[in-house]
Structure formats: C-alpha cells, structure tokens
Design a protein around this motif. Sequence first.
Motif, PDB file in Angstrom:
ATOM      1  N   VAL A   5       1.050  -1.169  -0.123  1.00 36.31           N
ATOM      2  CA  VAL A   5       0.184  -0.005  -0.039  1.00 36.31           C
ATOM      3  C   VAL A   5       0.971   1.248   0.162  1.00 36.31           C
ATOM      4  O   VAL A   5       1.627   1.603   1.002  1.00 36.31           O
ATOM      5  CB  VAL A   5      -0.880  -0.131   1.094  1.00 36.31           C
ATOM      6  CG1 VAL A   5      -1.831   1.225   1.164  1.00 36.31           C
ATOM      7  CG2 VAL A   5      -1.824  -1.162   1.220  1.00 36.31           C
ATOM      8  N   GLU A   6       0.550   1.985  -0.878  1.00 34.92           N
ATOM      9  CA  GLU A   6       1.637   3.301  -1.096  1.00 34.92           C
ATOM     10  C   GLU A   6       0.743   4.356  -0.507  1.00 34.92           C
ATOM     11  O   GLU A   6      -0.544   4.612  -0.821  1.00 34.92           O
ATOM     12  CB  GLU A   6       2.075   3.595  -2.545  1.00 34.92           C
ATOM     13  CG  GLU A   6       2.575   2.341  -3.308  1.00 34.92           C
ATOM     14  CD  GLU A   6       1.597   1.754  -4.239  1.00 34.92           C
ATOM     15  OE1 GLU A   6       2.065   0.872  -5.059  1.00 34.92           O
ATOM     16  OE2 GLU A   6       0.622   1.785  -3.854  1.00 34.92           O
ATOM     17  N   SER A   7       1.655   5.567  -0.235  1.00 33.00           N
ATOM     18  CA  SER A   7       1.175   6.849   0.010  1.00 33.00           C
ATOM     19  C   SER A   7       2.124   7.617  -0.174  1.00 33.00           C
ATOM     20  O   SER A   7       3.145   7.498  -0.349  1.00 33.00           O
ATOM     21  CB  SER A   7       0.506   6.765   1.764  1.00 33.00           C
ATOM     22  OG  SER A   7       1.478   6.639   2.666  1.00 33.00           O
ATOM     23  N   GLY A   8       1.580   8.947  -0.006  1.00 33.92           N
ATOM     24  CA  GLY A   8       2.560  10.172  -0.243  1.00 33.92           C
ATOM     25  C   GLY A   8       2.732  10.822  -1.684  1.00 33.92           C
ATOM     26  O   GLY A   8       3.324  12.060  -1.562  1.00 33.92           O
ATOM     27  N   GLY A   9       1.897  10.356  -2.499  1.00 34.22           N
ATOM     28  CA  GLY A   9       1.828  11.036  -3.806  1.00 34.22           C
ATOM     29  C   GLY A   9       1.044  12.402  -3.705  1.00 34.22           C
ATOM     30  O   GLY A   9       0.490  12.840  -2.451  1.00 34.22           O
ATOM     31  N   GLY A  10       1.145  13.325  -4.666  1.00 34.31           N
ATOM     32  CA  GLY A  10       0.590  14.695  -4.628  1.00 34.31           C
ATOM     33  C   GLY A  10       0.918  15.415  -5.846  1.00 34.31           C
ATOM     34  O   GLY A  10       1.717  15.017  -6.778  1.00 34.31           O
ATOM     35  N   SER A  11       0.525  16.594  -5.768  1.00 33.37           N
ATOM     36  CA  SER A  11       1.060  17.546  -6.960  1.00 33.37           C
ATOM     37  C   SER A  11       2.140  18.583  -6.111  1.00 33.37           C
ATOM     38  O   SER A  11       1.810  19.104  -4.950  1.00 33.37           O
ATOM     39  CB  SER A  11      -0.246  18.550  -7.283  1.00 33.37           C
ATOM     40  OG  SER A  11      -1.149  17.659  -7.804  1.00 33.37           O
ATOM     41  N   LEU A  18       9.026  15.482  -2.342  1.00 28.48           N
ATOM     42  CA  LEU A  18       7.647  14.749  -1.952  1.00 28.48           C
ATOM     43  C   LEU A  18       8.427  13.256  -1.404  1.00 28.48           C
ATOM     44  O   LEU A  18       9.450  12.877  -1.862  1.00 28.48           O
ATOM     45  CB  LEU A  18       6.934  14.146  -3.066  1.00 28.48           C
ATOM     46  CG  LEU A  18       5.683  15.159  -3.555  1.00 28.48           C
ATOM     47  CD1 LEU A  18       5.128  14.725  -4.833  1.00 28.48           C
ATOM     48  CD2 LEU A  18       4.814  15.352  -2.508  1.00 28.48           C
ATOM     49  N   ARG A  19       7.805  12.568  -0.761  1.00 25.73           N
ATOM     50  CA  ARG A  19       8.292  11.410   0.109  1.00 25.73           C
ATOM     51  C   ARG A  19       7.003  10.399  -0.059  1.00 25.73           C
ATOM     52  O   ARG A  19       6.227  10.589   0.657  1.00 25.73           O
ATOM     53  CB  ARG A  19       8.716  11.660   1.504  1.00 25.73           C
ATOM     54  CG  ARG A  19       9.467  10.281   2.168  1.00 25.73           C
ATOM     55  CD  ARG A  19       9.394  10.307   3.536  1.00 25.73           C
ATOM     56  NE  ARG A  19      10.359   9.377   4.108  1.00 25.73           N
ATOM     57  CZ  ARG A  19      10.492   9.125   5.477  1.00 25.73           C
ATOM     58  NH1 ARG A  19       9.505   9.542   6.289  1.00 25.73           N
ATOM     59  NH2 ARG A  19      11.348   8.338   5.812  1.00 25.73           N
ATOM     60  N   LEU A  20       7.492   9.332  -0.794  1.00 21.14           N
ATOM     61  CA  LEU A  20       6.424   8.416  -0.923  1.00 21.14           C
ATOM     62  C   LEU A  20       6.646   7.181   0.138  1.00 21.14           C
ATOM     63  O   LEU A  20       7.936   6.933   0.385  1.00 21.14           O
ATOM     64  CB  LEU A  20       6.689   7.676  -2.279  1.00 21.14           C
ATOM     65  CG  LEU A  20       6.442   8.743  -3.603  1.00 21.14           C
ATOM     66  CD1 LEU A  20       6.338   7.916  -4.862  1.00 21.14           C
ATOM     67  CD2 LEU A  20       5.221   9.553  -3.348  1.00 21.14           C
ATOM     68  N   SER A  21       5.753   6.550   0.480  1.00 22.27           N
ATOM     69  CA  SER A  21       5.889   5.451   1.612  1.00 22.27           C
ATOM     70  C   SER A  21       5.110   4.193   0.909  1.00 22.27           C
ATOM     71  O   SER A  21       4.234   4.424   0.297  1.00 22.27           O
ATOM     72  CB  SER A  21       5.233   5.836   2.769  1.00 22.27           C
ATOM     73  OG  SER A  21       5.914   6.888   3.373  1.00 22.27           O
ATOM     74  N   LEU A  80      10.671   6.491  -0.793  1.00 18.24           N
ATOM     75  CA  LEU A  80      11.133   6.952  -1.972  1.00 18.24           C
ATOM     76  C   LEU A  80      11.144   8.542  -1.576  1.00 18.24           C
ATOM     77  O   LEU A  80      10.198   9.108  -1.828  1.00 18.24           O
ATOM     78  CB  LEU A  80      10.581   6.885  -3.233  1.00 18.24           C
ATOM     79  CG  LEU A  80      11.361   7.021  -4.571  1.00 18.24           C
ATOM     80  CD1 LEU A  80      12.645   6.644  -4.664  1.00 18.24           C
ATOM     81  CD2 LEU A  80      10.310   6.998  -5.724  1.00 18.24           C
ATOM     82  N   GLN A  81      12.311   9.252  -1.098  1.00 16.93           N
ATOM     83  CA  GLN A  81      12.511  10.592  -1.122  1.00 16.93           C
ATOM     84  C   GLN A  81      12.807  11.393  -2.369  1.00 16.93           C
ATOM     85  O   GLN A  81      14.004  10.784  -3.087  1.00 16.93           O
ATOM     86  CB  GLN A  81      13.556  10.754   0.089  1.00 16.93           C
ATOM     87  CG  GLN A  81      13.843  12.431  -0.010  1.00 16.93           C
ATOM     88  CD  GLN A  81      12.563  12.982   0.945  1.00 16.93           C
ATOM     89  OE1 GLN A  81      12.018  12.588   1.782  1.00 16.93           O
ATOM     90  NE2 GLN A  81      12.140  14.317   0.042  1.00 16.93           N
ATOM     91  N   MET A  82      11.937  12.141  -2.855  1.00 14.43           N
ATOM     92  CA  MET A  82      12.283  12.554  -4.115  1.00 14.43           C
ATOM     93  C   MET A  82      12.373  13.978  -4.067  1.00 14.43           C
ATOM     94  O   MET A  82      11.486  15.019  -3.403  1.00 14.43           O
ATOM     95  CB  MET A  82      10.837  12.344  -5.097  1.00 14.43           C
ATOM     96  CG  MET A  82      10.669  11.081  -5.456  1.00 14.43           C
ATOM     97  SD  MET A  82       9.196  10.676  -6.457  1.00 14.43           S
ATOM     98  CE  MET A  82       7.925  11.424  -5.421  1.00 14.43           C
ATOM     99  N   GLY A 116      -0.527   1.931  -6.701  1.00 13.19           N
ATOM    100  CA  GLY A 116      -0.054   3.163  -7.287  1.00 13.19           C
ATOM    101  C   GLY A 116      -0.357   4.619  -6.654  1.00 13.19           C
ATOM    102  O   GLY A 116      -1.563   4.540  -5.959  1.00 13.19           O
ATOM    103  N   THR A 117       0.460   5.598  -6.689  1.00 14.03           N
ATOM    104  CA  THR A 117       0.170   6.752  -5.923  1.00 14.03           C
ATOM    105  C   THR A 117       0.673   7.728  -6.948  1.00 14.03           C
ATOM    106  O   THR A 117       1.532   7.535  -7.513  1.00 14.03           O
ATOM    107  CB  THR A 117       0.787   7.151  -4.869  1.00 14.03           C
ATOM    108  OG1 THR A 117       0.207   8.189  -4.269  1.00 14.03           O
ATOM    109  CG2 THR A 117       2.239   6.846  -4.916  1.00 14.03           C
ATOM    110  N   GLN A 118      -0.256   8.886  -7.685  1.00 10.44           N
ATOM    111  CA  GLN A 118       0.138   9.678  -8.727  1.00 10.44           C
ATOM    112  C   GLN A 118       0.939  10.898  -7.844  1.00 10.44           C
ATOM    113  O   GLN A 118       0.764  11.403  -6.822  1.00 10.44           O
ATOM    114  CB  GLN A 118      -1.203  10.537  -9.228  1.00 10.44           C
ATOM    115  CG  GLN A 118      -0.977  11.284 -10.218  1.00 10.44           C
ATOM    116  CD  GLN A 118      -0.360  10.917 -11.274  1.00 10.44           C
ATOM    117  OE1 GLN A 118      -0.918   9.814 -11.710  1.00 10.44           O
ATOM    118  NE2 GLN A 118       0.313  11.434 -12.195  1.00 10.44           N
ATOM    119  N   VAL A 119       1.991  11.234  -8.830  1.00  6.28           N
ATOM    120  CA  VAL A 119       2.824  12.157  -8.642  1.00  6.28           C
ATOM    121  C   VAL A 119       2.596  13.066  -9.619  1.00  6.28           C
ATOM    122  O   VAL A 119       2.964  12.743 -11.066  1.00  6.28           O
ATOM    123  CB  VAL A 119       4.263  11.808  -8.322  1.00  6.28           C
ATOM    124  CG1 VAL A 119       5.197  12.940  -8.480  1.00  6.28           C
ATOM    125  CG2 VAL A 119       4.531  10.982  -7.257  1.00  6.28           C
TER     126      VAL A 119
END
Length: 123
Positions: A5-11, A18-21, A80-82, A116-119
């Motif tokens: 289960v992913e989280s942390g996406g956004g605009s 952004l940091r995805l988990s 994932l630290q972006m 998936g989570t949208q970035v």
Amino acid sequence: QVQLVESGGGSVQAGGSLRLSCEASGYTSSSYCMGWFRQAPGKEREEVATIDVDGRTTYVDSVKGRFTISKGNTKTTLYLQMNSLKPEDTAMYSCAADPSRRYCSDRYPRWYWGQGTQVTVSS
C-alpha cells in the motif's frame, strides 16, 4: 502473497520534494528485493530505484542524485524521497516487492505491485 500500500503522492511545483511510502504485509520475511517503478501516460513502466536485502541500491540515470530509496527500521516499509522534482517526473508511482529474490540483481524477477500513487510536478 505480499500486499503493498503506497501513500505520499500529490502535486508539487518543479524543484519541490515529495516522500512516498509503501507498507508491505502478508509475507513472513522482510528480506527481499523491493523497488519503485513509475509509468507516465503513453509510456512504458520504468524501474526508478531498487534496494536489496543488504541495502544496496540502484537508480535510473534520470533520478540519480535527486531520489533516495530506503527501508524503514522494520524493513517492511519502503520509502522514496524525491527532491528537485521535474515535470518529467510526473507519473503513477508503484511500490513493488519480490520475495523470490534477496538481491535485485538476481534473475527471473517476480514482482508484486501496489495500486500506485500519482505524482504530478508542474512547471
């Protein structure tokens, strides 16, 4: 079977972070290859970064120096630290796990995928 289960996406605007988990469950061991993939509209899925049981990491050239993949202390959480995001980083990002391989360099991958989570990165 592994559930992810992913989280942390956004605009975010270009240059932002952004940091995805990703939380993994359903498998007794946490010692296996994990990774982040992304897919932009009209493009093939791309492997962004991987990390294996010894913590060795790989990155696609386009994100080297900007993205960092890591595991949490329990080894069942993947991050994932972006940083310094660019519009070309816009994509659906998916977490993946392969309990059949301890090392991501081993052959015959059998990935399990999250939803998936949208970035979205705007210029």
